[in-house]
Enzyme design. Structure first.
Site, PDB file in Angstrom:
ATOM      1  N   SER A 248       0.839  -1.191   0.000  1.00 43.47           N
ATOM      2  CA  SER A 248       0.000   0.000   0.000  1.00 43.47           C
ATOM      3  C   SER A 248       0.869   1.234   0.000  1.00 43.47           C
ATOM      4  CB  SER A 248      -0.875   0.020   1.243  1.00 43.47           C
ATOM      5  OG  SER A 248      -0.061   0.306   2.364  1.00 43.47           O
ATOM      6  N   LYS A 249       0.203   2.359  -0.148  1.00 43.01           N
ATOM      7  CA  LYS A 249       0.927   3.625  -0.182  1.00 43.01           C
ATOM      8  C   LYS A 249       1.745   3.807   1.081  1.00 43.01           C
ATOM      9  CE  LYS A 249      -2.320   6.248  -2.603  1.00 43.01           C
ATOM     10  NZ  LYS A 249      -3.439   7.081  -2.345  1.00 43.01           N
TER      11      LYS A 249
END
Ligand code: GLU
Length: 489
Positions: A248-249
Site C-alpha cells: 500500500s501507499k
C-alpha cells in the site's frame, strides 16, 4: 459464442497502484487474446474519496503501459471512459424496480438510530424499515424525508457460485447484510452500480480483487431479481508487501508512476506486475505484451497471495536496461543524472556509457551506494561520489599493489611517462599507448593501468577502467591530476 467483454473499474482516488494495474492488465489480456473488448469505467460515486486529476493520472498510466480501452461515451469526437456519476438516472430506475418487486426497500433510519443499534451489539442492519408498508414509505419519500434504498437479503439459506480462481464458493445468507444500494445523495454504492453497469455494458467476465468475493452472492441476487444472467467471476488474490501487510501507499512506493520515477522501465514494470499472480506454463519470467497475449490464461492465476519483491523487479529491470542501445540508455538516464549535484559539469553521455552495464534502475546513476552494491566481489569503501571528489586525499601508499608489484616508487618512475603519453595520445589512442608502454617496460599491463587509475582518482575501484576515467575527467583535469599525483610522490 458471446463476445468476451471485460472491464477495469478504478475509483479515481489517486495514482494507478500496482494492484489496480495488475487487474487492468489481466482484464485487458483476457479480452484482447480472444478478440473481445476491454472497457474502462470510472467508479466515482463515493464523492468523499475523489481526488482531483486522479482520473487523468489513471488514464495516462494505462496508456503508457499499453492498456488501451475500446469504447465509451462520445467526448467531443473521441470517446472517454464510462463515468458512473454521469449515469445516475439509470441506477434510480433499476432501484425502483427492485422496490416494486420487494428485493429492495426504503430505509429512513437516522445515523443516531444506527449508532444505537451498533452500540447494542448489532453487527448488521436489523431490517427495521423493511417492515414499513410500501405506501407509507413512498409518502415519506414524497414528503422529502431523507432516505436510502437497501437490498433485501434473505436471512436463511446459502448461496453457491463459481469463481475461476476459488472454485465453488458457498456463503450463508446470514453472513450478508442489507447493504445500501442508493445513498441519501441519490448516487448508487459500489454494491449496486457494479451490477447495473456490468450488465448494461455486457461484461462477460468480471476480474477484480478478492475483497469482493464474499459479497458476490448479494450481487447475484440483484442480477436474478432484475432478470439478468450474472457474469463469470475471477477474483484475484492480493499483492502483499510481506506475509502480514498488503502492498500500500503506506508501505513504500505502490503506484505505477512511483516506479517509473524510481527509474524502472515501463515494460519491466508491466512484465513484473503480470508475474504477481500469474505464471505462464513454461515458467518464462521475461516477456512482452505479445507473449502475454498469447500465453495468458485463467488456469495460470495464483490461488495464494503474491509478495511484491522489489529486488526481483530491480533484477528484471536490469535485464531490460542491458538490452537498450547506448543512446536509449542515455536518454532514459539523463534526467536522473541531471538531478545529481556531483555529476554537474561532467560528460554525462560518456558517463552513461560507463554506467549502462551496471545499472539495474536509472536512479542507480545517482545512488552514492551504487558502486559498493554492485561490486560485492570487492571490499569497497568507494563510490561514485567519492570517486569524483576524493582525489584530494591521494597518498603515496595508495599505489601499493602486491600482485602488480607496484608502489610509490614505481609510480614516481612511471608518472612522467604517463603524463607525456597522455599529452600525446589523449582519446582513443590512450589505451593502446599505455599497453605498449607496459610492453616496453617489461611489466604487466595491469601495473601501468593501476598507477594511472590511482593517480587520477585516488581510488582503487572506479566506475570504469583507467582510460575511461581519463575520458570522463577530460584531458585538462586528467593531466592536472597526474601532475598533482607526481608532486605528492
Ligand atoms: N471501484 C472498485 C475498486 O476500485 C472496482 C472493483 C471492481 O473491479 O469491480 O476497487
Amino acid at each position: 459464442m458471446k463476445k468476451i467483454r471485460t472491464r477495469f473499474a478504478p475509483s479515481p482516488t489517486g495514482y494507478l497502484h500496482i494492484g489496480g494495474m495488475r487487474t487492468a492488465l489481466y482484464a485487458y489480456l483476457f479480452a484482447k487474446q480472444k478478440g473481445g473488448d476491454f472497457i474502462l469505467r470510472l467508479e466515482d460515486t463515493d464523492r468523499e474519496r475523489l481526488v482531483d486529476d486522479a482520473a487523468t493520472r489513471i488514464y495516462d498510466s494505462m496508456k503508457e503501459a499499453g492498456l488501451v480501452y475500446d469504447e465509451g461515451p462520445d467526448v467531443g469526437g473521441d470517446y472517454g471512459p464510462y463515468v458512473q456519476s454521469e449515469r445516475r438516472d439509470l441506477y434510480t430506475e433499476y432501484a425502483n424496480r427492485l422496490i416494486e418487486s420487494g428485493d429492495a426497500y426504503y430505509c429512513f433510519c437516522t445515523k443516531e438510530r444506527l449508532d444505537e443499534m451498533h452500540k447494542g451489539g448489532a453487527t448488521k442492519y436489523d431490517k427495521h424499515c423493511m417492515r414499513l408498508p410500501l405506501d407509507e414509505a413512498k409518502k415519506r419519500v414524497a414528503s422529502g424525508e431523507p432516505y436510502v434504498i437497501r437490498q433485501n437479503v434473505p436471512t436463511s439459506g446459502e448461496y453457491t457460485f463459481h469463481d475461476h480462481v476459488f472454485g465453488d464458493v458457498t456463503v450463508p445468507y446470514a453472513d450478508l447484510e442489507d447493504n445500501v444500494l442508493i445513498k441519501s445523495d441519490g448516487l448508487p454504492t459500489y454494491n449496486f452500480a457494479n451490477v447495473v453497469d456490468d450488465h448494461l455494458m455486457g461484461i462477460t467476465h468480471v476480474i477484480r480483487g478478492v475483497e469482493y468475493l464474499s459479497s458476490t452472492p448479494k450481487y447475484d441476487l440483484l442480477y436474478r431479481a432484475l432478470g439478468w444472467e450474472p457474469p463469470e467471476y475471477i477474483h484475484l488474490q492480493p499483492i502483499m508487501r510481506d506475509a502480514q501487510h498488503k502492498l500500500s501507499k503506506r508501505y513504500g512506493a505502490a503506484s505505477y508512476k512511483d516506479f517509473i520515477n524510481k527509474g524502472y522501465l515501463k515494460d519491466a514494470i508491466v512484465n513484473y506486475i503480470a508475474l504477481l499472480g500469474w505464471s505462464p506454463k513454461d515458467n518464462t519470467e521475461k516477456f512482452d505484451m505479445n507473449y502475454m497475449l498469447e500465453n495468458f490464461s485463467l488456469d495460470g492465476l495464483s490461488r495464494s497471495p503474491s509478495i511484491f519483491d522489489e529486488a526481483k523487479l530491480r533484477w528484471l529491470n536490469g535485464v531490460y536496461i542491458k538490452e537498450l542501445s547506448e543512446e536509449e540508455f542515455y536518454q532514459y538516464a539523463l534526467p536522473f543524472m541531471e538531478q545529481v549535484e556531483y555529476l554537474k559539469g561532467y560528460d554525462l553521455k560518456y558517463l552513461a556509457g560507463l554506467l549502462h552495464s551496471r545499472c539495474e534502475s536509472f536512479a542507480d546513476v545517482g545512488d552514492s551506494k551504487y558502486f559498493t552494491e554492485m561490486r560485492t566481489d570487492l571490499d569497497l569503501s568507494t563510490n561514485l561520489t567519492e570517486f569524483l571528489t576524493k582525489f584530494d586525499s591521494l597518498t603515496p601508499d595508495l599505489f601499493v599493489h602486491a600482485k602488480n608489484k607496484t608502489n610509490a616508487d614505481v609510480a614516481k618512475d612511471m608518472l612522467p611517462d604517463l603524463i607525456r603519453l597522455t599529452e600525446e595520445n589523449y582519446g582513443e589512442n590512450l589505451y593502446p599507448a599505455l599497453e605498449q608502454y607496459a610492453v616496453s617496460k617489461g611489466v604487466k599491463k595491469g601495473a601501468v593501468l593501476w598507477v594511472y587509475r590511482i593517480a587520477i582518482t585516488a581510488s582503487p575501484v572506479t566506475p570504469g577502467g583507467a582510460t575511461e576515467m581519463a575520458t570522463l575527467l577530460g584531458k585538462e583535469e586528467t593531466l592536472r591530476r597526474l601532475n598533482v599525483a607526481l608532486g605528492k610522490l
